[in-house]
Enzyme design. Structure first.
Site, PDB file in Angstrom:
ATOM      1  N   HIS A 168       0.821  -1.220   0.000  1.00 16.61           N
ATOM      2  CA  HIS A 168       0.000   0.000   0.000  1.00 16.61           C
ATOM      3  C   HIS A 168       0.852   1.266   0.000  1.00 16.61           C
ATOM      4  O   HIS A 168       0.310   2.367  -0.042  1.00 16.61           O
ATOM      5  CB  HIS A 168      -0.931   0.038   1.217  1.00 16.61           C
ATOM      6  CG  HIS A 168      -1.900  -1.100   1.257  1.00 16.61           C
ATOM      7  ND1 HIS A 168      -2.753  -1.386   0.206  1.00 16.61           N
ATOM      8  CD2 HIS A 168      -2.147  -2.045   2.207  1.00 16.61           C
ATOM      9  CE1 HIS A 168      -3.483  -2.448   0.514  1.00 16.61           C
ATOM     10  NE2 HIS A 168      -3.128  -2.874   1.721  1.00 16.61           N
ATOM     11  N   CYS A 169       2.165   1.107   0.068  1.00 14.85           N
ATOM     12  CA  CYS A 169       3.031   2.282   0.126  1.00 14.85           C
ATOM     13  C   CYS A 169       3.590   2.590  -1.256  1.00 14.85           C
ATOM     14  O   CYS A 169       4.076   1.693  -1.951  1.00 14.85           O
ATOM     15  CB  CYS A 169       4.182   2.029   1.099  1.00 14.85           C
ATOM     16  SG  CYS A 169       5.170   3.511   1.371  1.00 14.85           S
TER      17      CYS A 169
END
Length: 275
Positions: free
Chosen positions: A142-143
């Site tokens: 998710h980064c």
């Protein structure tokens, strides 16, 4: 490229399995405020040791990624933001972290995540050298280069691929097969317009992050319903993995193995059996 310790060759007797006890996040029980198990990596290794499948001297010790390593994918502005405890609290979804001094957050939360990120970058190089490699941690999908979220503070998948493209001759095409129950919007945003990277992502369409913009980067989108079970799941994965590998012949495959597809996971919403 800058000088990095992450590409130094480990002892040849080691298996290409990367881990460090530093992966595990323990801090006064605060880590238990999120359903994500922040000590699961140690549990995996302990299980393998109990079953006599692995021993400490066979494991490659992960090293922490330095700021210079991280800047291969991240902006300096983003790394500076992590010096604010409330930013880290938002990313890890553990509100009390906002009230801790940042040196504590760096040591207790971010250092374990940086060590796992180093492990993923090391796994990229080892996979090329040995044919395969496993980082027991990481998979922070998710980064992206300038934004963290969903317990992911560093873009380890983006970093591993960028390191390979920069440093390893003959690696110019990569395929990401992301089977975590959530959409991997971080690497998708990072490789949005990069034709060297092919992304297949299978996820529960109704849960976090629901990132419509990032979905544009997915070449093979496998959107699953609530409670999807083994037969349908395996059939879809098999069909689409085969299709993905036919469409682009990669030099490296990054497989993100989320354990949250298991039946009963509090976040994933799928119903895959342990078998």
């Amino acid at each position: 490229p800058h000088r990095t310790e992450l590409y130094e060759d480990p002892p040849s007797a080691c298996w290409p399995i990367i881990y460090s006890p530093d992966y595990n996040i323990t801090f006064m029980g605060l880590e238990k405020l999120h359903p994500f198990d922040a000590g699961k990596w140690g549990k995996v290794i302990n299980f393998l040791k109990e079953e006599k499948l692995i021993a400490d001297d066979l494991i490659v010790q992960a090293r922490e990624a330095t700021d210079e390593d991280l800047l291969v994918a991240h902006t300096r502005r983003y790394l500076n933001k992590l010096k604010w405890s409330f930013v880290v609290a938002t990313i890890t979804e553990i509100p009390p972290v906002a009230f801790l001094p940042n040196f504590v957050v760096q040591r207790k939360v971010l250092k374990p995540l940086r060590t796992q990120t180093g492990g993923t970058i090391m796994a990229g190089k080892l996979a090329v050298d040995r044919g395969w490699a496993i980082n027991v941690g990481g998979g922070f999908h998710h980064c992206s280069s300038d934004k963290g979220g969903g317990f992911c503070a560093y873009a380890d998948i983006t970093l591993a691929i960028k390191f390979l493209f920069e440093r390893v001759q003959g690696v110019s095409k990569a395929t990401i097969i992301d089977l975590d129950a959530h959409q991997g919007n971080g690497h998708e945003r990072d490789f949005m317009d990069d034709h060297r990277v092919y992304i297949m992502d299978a996820y529960n369409r109704y849960i976090y992050p629901g990132d419509g913009f990032a979905k544009r980067a997915i070449k093979r989108k496998v959107e699953l319903e609530w409670g999807t079970e083994d037969t349908e799941y395996l059939q879809k994965v098999h069909t689409h993995v085969e299709g993905a590998l036919n469409e682009l012949k990669p030099d490296i495959i990054v497989y993100n193995a989320g354990t949250d597809i298991l039946d009963g996971d509090p976040l994933g919403g799928l119903a895959i059996s342990p078998q």
